[in-house]
Design an enzyme around this catalytic site. Structure first.
Site, PDB file in Angstrom:
ATOM      1  N   GLU A   1       6.701  -4.418   6.478  1.00  0.00           N
ATOM      2  CA  GLU A   1       7.845  -5.256   6.831  1.00  0.00           C
ATOM      3  C   GLU A   1       9.106  -4.535   6.337  1.00  0.00           C
ATOM      4  OE1 GLU A   1       5.947  -9.735   6.660  1.00  0.00           O
ATOM      5  OE2 GLU A   1       6.726  -8.927   4.788  1.00  0.00           O
TER       6      GLU A   1
ATOM      7  N   HIS B   1       8.176  -3.589   2.571  1.00  0.00           N
ATOM      8  CA  HIS B   1       7.078  -4.380   2.025  1.00  0.00           C
ATOM      9  C   HIS B   1       5.746  -3.942   2.641  1.00  0.00           C
ATOM     10  CE1 HIS B   1       4.938  -8.468   1.465  1.00  0.00           C
ATOM     11  NE2 HIS B   1       4.865  -7.775   0.353  1.00  0.00           N
TER      12      HIS B   1
ATOM     13  N   SER C   1       7.250  -8.889  -3.179  1.00  0.00           N
ATOM     14  CA  SER C   1       6.503  -9.818  -2.323  1.00  0.00           C
ATOM     15  C   SER C   1       7.308 -11.050  -1.988  1.00  0.00           C
ATOM     16  CB  SER C   1       5.276 -10.343  -3.077  1.00  0.00           C
ATOM     17  OG  SER C   1       4.386  -9.333  -3.367  1.00  0.00           O
TER      18      SER C   1
ATOM     19  N   ASN D   1       4.032 -13.175   3.836  1.00  0.00           N
ATOM     20  CA  ASN D   1       3.783 -13.985   2.631  1.00  0.00           C
ATOM     21  C   ASN D   1       4.264 -15.422   2.757  1.00  0.00           C
ATOM     22  OD1 ASN D   1       2.425 -11.999   1.349  1.00  0.00           O
ATOM     23  ND2 ASN D   1       4.116 -11.338   0.056  1.00  0.00           N
TER      24      ASN D   1
HETATM   25  C1  LIG Z   1       0.891 -10.080  -1.805  1.00  0.00           C
HETATM   26  C2  LIG Z   1       1.703  -9.318  -0.823  1.00  0.00           C
HETATM   27  O1  LIG Z   1       2.902  -9.136  -1.051  1.00  0.00           O
HETATM   28  C3  LIG Z   1       1.196  -8.848   0.467  1.00  0.00           C
HETATM   29  C4  LIG Z   1      -0.248  -8.504   0.585  1.00  0.00           C
HETATM   30  O2  LIG Z   1      -0.619  -7.376   0.426  1.00  0.00           O
HETATM   31  S1  LIG Z   1      -1.257  -9.755   0.989  1.00  0.00           S
HETATM   32  C5  LIG Z   1      -2.838  -8.991   1.121  1.00  0.00           C
HETATM   33  C6  LIG Z   1      -3.019  -8.316   2.452  1.00  0.00           C
HETATM   34  N1  LIG Z   1      -4.322  -7.749   2.504  1.00  0.00           N
HETATM   35  C7  LIG Z   1      -5.358  -8.368   3.082  1.00  0.00           C
HETATM   36  O3  LIG Z   1      -5.215  -9.436   3.673  1.00  0.00           O
HETATM   37  C8  LIG Z   1      -6.672  -7.663   2.937  1.00  0.00           C
HETATM   38  C9  LIG Z   1      -7.776  -8.406   3.628  1.00  0.00           C
HETATM   39  N2  LIG Z   1      -9.015  -7.652   3.499  1.00  0.00           N
HETATM   40  C10 LIG Z   1      -9.332  -6.639   4.342  1.00  0.00           C
HETATM   41  O4  LIG Z   1      -8.623  -6.320   5.278  1.00  0.00           O
HETATM   42  C11 LIG Z   1     -10.645  -5.934   4.079  1.00  0.00           C
HETATM   43  O5  LIG Z   1     -11.460  -6.793   3.308  1.00  0.00           O
HETATM   44  C12 LIG Z   1     -10.465  -4.554   3.350  1.00  0.00           C
HETATM   45  C13 LIG Z   1      -9.830  -3.550   4.317  1.00  0.00           C
HETATM   46  C14 LIG Z   1      -9.609  -4.680   2.095  1.00  0.00           C
HETATM   47  C15 LIG Z   1     -11.831  -4.044   2.877  1.00  0.00           C
HETATM   48  O6  LIG Z   1     -12.693  -4.099   3.935  1.00  0.00           O
HETATM   49  P1  LIG Z   1     -14.205  -4.593   3.762  1.00  0.00           P
HETATM   50  O7  LIG Z   1     -14.891  -4.398   5.054  1.00  0.00           O
HETATM   51  O8  LIG Z   1     -14.133  -5.957   3.175  1.00  0.00           O
HETATM   52  O9  LIG Z   1     -14.789  -3.675   2.613  1.00  0.00           O
HETATM   53  P2  LIG Z   1     -15.278  -2.183   2.663  1.00  0.00           P
HETATM   54  O10 LIG Z   1     -16.522  -2.062   3.486  1.00  0.00           O
HETATM   55  O11 LIG Z   1     -15.338  -1.771   1.233  1.00  0.00           O
HETATM   56  O12 LIG Z   1     -14.110  -1.383   3.348  1.00  0.00           O
HETATM   57  C16 LIG Z   1     -13.931  -1.255   4.757  1.00  0.00           C
HETATM   58  C17 LIG Z   1     -13.349   0.100   5.033  1.00  0.00           C
HETATM   59  O13 LIG Z   1     -12.090   0.196   4.387  1.00  0.00           O
HETATM   60  C18 LIG Z   1     -12.064   1.352   3.546  1.00  0.00           C
HETATM   61  N3  LIG Z   1     -11.259   1.020   2.375  1.00  0.00           N
HETATM   62  C19 LIG Z   1     -11.202  -0.162   1.734  1.00  0.00           C
HETATM   63  N4  LIG Z   1     -10.335  -0.092   0.720  1.00  0.00           N
HETATM   64  C20 LIG Z   1      -9.845   1.162   0.707  1.00  0.00           C
HETATM   65  C21 LIG Z   1      -8.916   1.838  -0.107  1.00  0.00           C
HETATM   66  N5  LIG Z   1      -8.287   1.254  -1.139  1.00  0.00           N
HETATM   67  N6  LIG Z   1      -8.658   3.134   0.181  1.00  0.00           N
HETATM   68  C22 LIG Z   1      -9.249   3.755   1.204  1.00  0.00           C
HETATM   69  N7  LIG Z   1     -10.141   3.167   2.012  1.00  0.00           N
HETATM   70  C23 LIG Z   1     -10.434   1.878   1.767  1.00  0.00           C
HETATM   71  C24 LIG Z   1     -13.508   1.630   3.219  1.00  0.00           C
HETATM   72  O14 LIG Z   1     -13.717   2.990   2.927  1.00  0.00           O
HETATM   73  C25 LIG Z   1     -14.222   1.203   4.457  1.00  0.00           C
HETATM   74  O15 LIG Z   1     -14.232   2.238   5.424  1.00  0.00           O
HETATM   75  P3  LIG Z   1     -15.386   2.293   6.531  1.00  0.00           P
HETATM   76  O16 LIG Z   1     -15.352   0.999   7.269  1.00  0.00           O
HETATM   77  O17 LIG Z   1     -15.017   3.439   7.381  1.00  0.00           O
HETATM   78  O18 LIG Z   1     -16.636   2.480   5.743  1.00  0.00           O
HETATM   79  N1  LIG Z   2      -0.574  -6.955  -5.306  1.00  0.00           N
HETATM   80  C1  LIG Z   2      -0.267  -7.065  -4.013  1.00  0.00           C
HETATM   81  O1  LIG Z   2      -1.144  -7.353  -3.184  1.00  0.00           O
HETATM   82  C2  LIG Z   2       1.126  -6.805  -3.549  1.00  0.00           C
HETATM   83  C3  LIG Z   2       2.179  -6.703  -4.436  1.00  0.00           C
HETATM   84  N2  LIG Z   2       3.442  -6.442  -3.956  1.00  0.00           N
HETATM   85  C4  LIG Z   2       4.569  -6.302  -4.871  1.00  0.00           C
HETATM   86  O2  LIG Z   2       4.546  -4.973  -5.386  1.00  0.00           O
HETATM   87  C5  LIG Z   2       5.030  -4.953  -6.731  1.00  0.00           C
HETATM   88  C6  LIG Z   2       3.963  -4.350  -7.629  1.00  0.00           C
HETATM   89  O3  LIG Z   2       2.791  -5.122  -7.535  1.00  0.00           O
HETATM   90  P1  LIG Z   2       1.376  -4.533  -7.980  1.00  0.00           P
HETATM   91  O4  LIG Z   2       1.291  -3.106  -7.650  1.00  0.00           O
HETATM   92  O5  LIG Z   2       0.372  -5.477  -7.458  1.00  0.00           O
HETATM   93  O6  LIG Z   2       1.476  -4.728  -9.563  1.00  0.00           O
HETATM   94  P2  LIG Z   2       0.651  -3.958 -10.706  1.00  0.00           P
HETATM   95  O7  LIG Z   2       0.674  -4.850 -11.877  1.00  0.00           O
HETATM   96  O8  LIG Z   2      -0.653  -3.482 -10.180  1.00  0.00           O
HETATM   97  O9  LIG Z   2       1.552  -2.646 -10.980  1.00  0.00           O
HETATM   98  C7  LIG Z   2       2.851  -2.701 -11.482  1.00  0.00           C
HETATM   99  C8  LIG Z   2       3.074  -1.381 -12.223  1.00  0.00           C
HETATM  100  O10 LIG Z   2       4.457  -1.264 -12.543  1.00  0.00           O
HETATM  101  C9  LIG Z   2       4.548  -0.704 -13.832  1.00  0.00           C
HETATM  102  N3  LIG Z   2       5.864  -1.020 -14.368  1.00  0.00           N
HETATM  103  C10 LIG Z   2       6.303  -2.209 -14.823  1.00  0.00           C
HETATM  104  N4  LIG Z   2       7.597  -2.108 -15.203  1.00  0.00           N
HETATM  105  C11 LIG Z   2       7.967  -0.830 -14.998  1.00  0.00           C
HETATM  106  C12 LIG Z   2       9.164  -0.088 -15.185  1.00  0.00           C
HETATM  107  N5  LIG Z   2      10.268  -0.683 -15.677  1.00  0.00           N
HETATM  108  N6  LIG Z   2       9.177   1.216 -14.843  1.00  0.00           N
HETATM  109  C13 LIG Z   2       8.086   1.818 -14.332  1.00  0.00           C
HETATM  110  N7  LIG Z   2       6.929   1.169 -14.116  1.00  0.00           N
HETATM  111  C14 LIG Z   2       6.861  -0.133 -14.447  1.00  0.00           C
HETATM  112  C15 LIG Z   2       3.383  -1.294 -14.603  1.00  0.00           C
HETATM  113  O11 LIG Z   2       3.046  -0.489 -15.721  1.00  0.00           O
HETATM  114  C16 LIG Z   2       2.303  -1.297 -13.541  1.00  0.00           C
HETATM  115  O12 LIG Z   2       1.522  -0.115 -13.550  1.00  0.00           O
HETATM  116  C17 LIG Z   2       5.404  -6.400  -7.060  1.00  0.00           C
HETATM  117  O13 LIG Z   2       6.765  -6.584  -6.780  1.00  0.00           O
HETATM  118  C18 LIG Z   2       4.540  -7.209  -6.105  1.00  0.00           C
HETATM  119  O14 LIG Z   2       5.071  -8.462  -5.828  1.00  0.00           O
HETATM  120  C19 LIG Z   2       3.697  -6.259  -2.626  1.00  0.00           C
HETATM  121  C20 LIG Z   2       2.675  -6.286  -1.716  1.00  0.00           C
HETATM  122  C21 LIG Z   2       1.315  -6.619  -2.102  1.00  0.00           C
END
Ligand SMILES: CC(=O)CC(=O)SCCNC(=O)CCNC(=O)[C@H](O)C(C)(C)COP(=O)(O)OP(=O)(O)OC[C@H]1O[C@@H](n2cnc3c(N)ncnc32)[C@H](O)[C@@H]1OP(=O)(O)O
Ligand SMILES: NC(=O)C1=CN([C@@H]2O[C@H](COP(=O)(O)OP(=O)(O)OC[C@H]3O[C@@H](n4cnc5c(N)ncnc54)[C@H](O)[C@@H]3O)[C@@H](O)[C@H]2O)C=CC1
Length: 311
Positions: A177, A165, A144, A215
């Protein structure tokens, strides 16, 4: 003649490699992201090995994939239970599991790493994999926030290294990405973009800058919300409601932080605040640190900013 042969063979090998799509994917880490990546790769016809530390974790990852596939199948084959079951079964049959990352990357086209957000741990993993993987195998990290360059430099294949990503939840989020470091070859980049497309995602090209595109904007926004809460300016509920109804976000910043994982969010902030101490929006938060110290990682542990039913 030798020169012509060399040029010809170089052209041939390049075009052959570009044409040969990625068929076999090894995903290291079966957590939130790794299980999603494995699921979507398998659902789009790739053979997948998913790796994690224990069989117990892998069993949980497979159960999560099965559940998510069930939701996808319901939409894809509404009112046809048999077709739904056969879709889920077919995708699951393309995913095998392994607790030995080195063994699992011996014969694969692509390794996607999605383990804990820690540079040393990721580097150690890739150094070990580099010695075992075939020459043609491309390495990618789903990090991330860490510089791809700092991870790739643990290997001798920086030309075959990039960032891939994905976003959480991977089956629903349409973006990938694709991150290029200066050493990433055009062929590698092209193959990563093509894989993103084959996984039915839209790809954007990113430089290796902190947080890439999404991010760099999203994490400071979430942290500003945490600071607003820390100052007592508004409640978490009201901030979430405001951003959903006033700015059109599907989740408010606290719901999203719990969804991403507070541990992962903390890892990101720790890295950035240490590396860029002068950038105010990368400042750490006491409240976030406290929740993580208490084991409140968000949805995955049943509590973060909010409480969740443990399933
Ligand atoms: C940290 C990083 O490095 C990067 C990141 O990832 S940052 C995070 C990026 N993600 C976001 O911003 C997520 C924002 N949230 C959303 O887009 C929505 O809330 C969501 C898609 C997660 C869920 O949607 P929602 O309307 O709130 O909930 P919900 O009604 O349960 O789900 C909507 C639909 O998605 C589907 N869905 C949700 N999660 C699912 C999953 N894990 N697998 C399969 N389907 C899923 C549901 O089945 C549902 O389908 P229908 O509309 O056809 O019924
Ligand atoms: N959580 C999020 O929304 C997002 C996370 N990421 C990135 O993805 C990566 C994973 O994040 P998450 O899935 O959220 O974390 P998580 O904590 O859900 O999963 C990480 C997994 O890796 C396993 N693990 C740790 N060390 C290991 C090793 N040496 N060998 C094999 N498995 C190992 C752990 O047991 C765990 O199951 C991180 O780099 C995070 O920054 C990227 C996009 C979105």
């Amino acid at each position: 003649m030798a020169h012509v042969c060399k040029v010809f063979s170089r052209r041939l090998s390049t075009s052959t490699a570009v044409r040969s799509a990625i068929k076999h994917v090894t995903v290291i880490g079966g957590g939130l992201m790794g299980s999603g990546i494995a699921q979507v790769a398998a659902a789009t016809g790739h053979d997948v090995i998913m790796v994690d530390q224990t069989d117990d974790i892998l069993a949980k990852s497979k159960a999560a994939i099965q559940k998510s596939l069930g939701r996808v199948a319901k939409k894809k084959y509404a009112d046809d239970g048999e077709a739904q079951a056969s879709f889920v079964g077919e995708v699951m049959s393309r995913i095998s599991t392994n607790t030995d990352a080195v063994a699992a990357c011996g014969k694969t086209d692509l390794v996607v790493e999605a383990i804990v957000e820690n540079l040393d741990v990721k580097r150690r993993l890739f150094t070990a994999l580099d010695a075992a993987a075939e020459e043609h195998t491309i390495f990618a990290s789903n990090t991330s926030s860490l510089p791809i360059k700092d991870i790739a430099s643990a290997t001798k294949r920086q030309d075959r290294f990039g960032g891939l990503h994905f976003f959480n939840p991977v089956p629903m989020m349409k973006l990938v990405e694709v991150v290029k470091i200066p050493e990433t070859s055009n062929e590698t980049f092209e193959r990563l973009v093509n894989l993103g497309k084959a996984m039915e995602k839209t790809t954007v090209e990113c430089k290796d800058t902190p947080g890439f595109i999404v991010n760099r904007l999203l994490v400071p926004y979430m942290m500003e919300a945490v600071r607003m809460l820390e100052r007592g300016d508004a409640s978490a509920r009201d901030i979430d409601t405001a951003m959903k109804l006033g700015a059109g976000y599907p989740m408010g910043p606290f719901e999203l932080a719990d969804y991403v994982g507070l541990d992962t969010t903390k890892f990101i902030m720790d890295g950035w605040s240490q590396k860029y101490p002068d950038i105010e929006i990368f400042r750490k938060s006491d409240l976030l640190n406290k929740l993580v110290a208490e084991g409140k990682f968000g949805r995955k542990t049943g509590e973060g900013f909010y409480k969740y039913d443990k399933k």
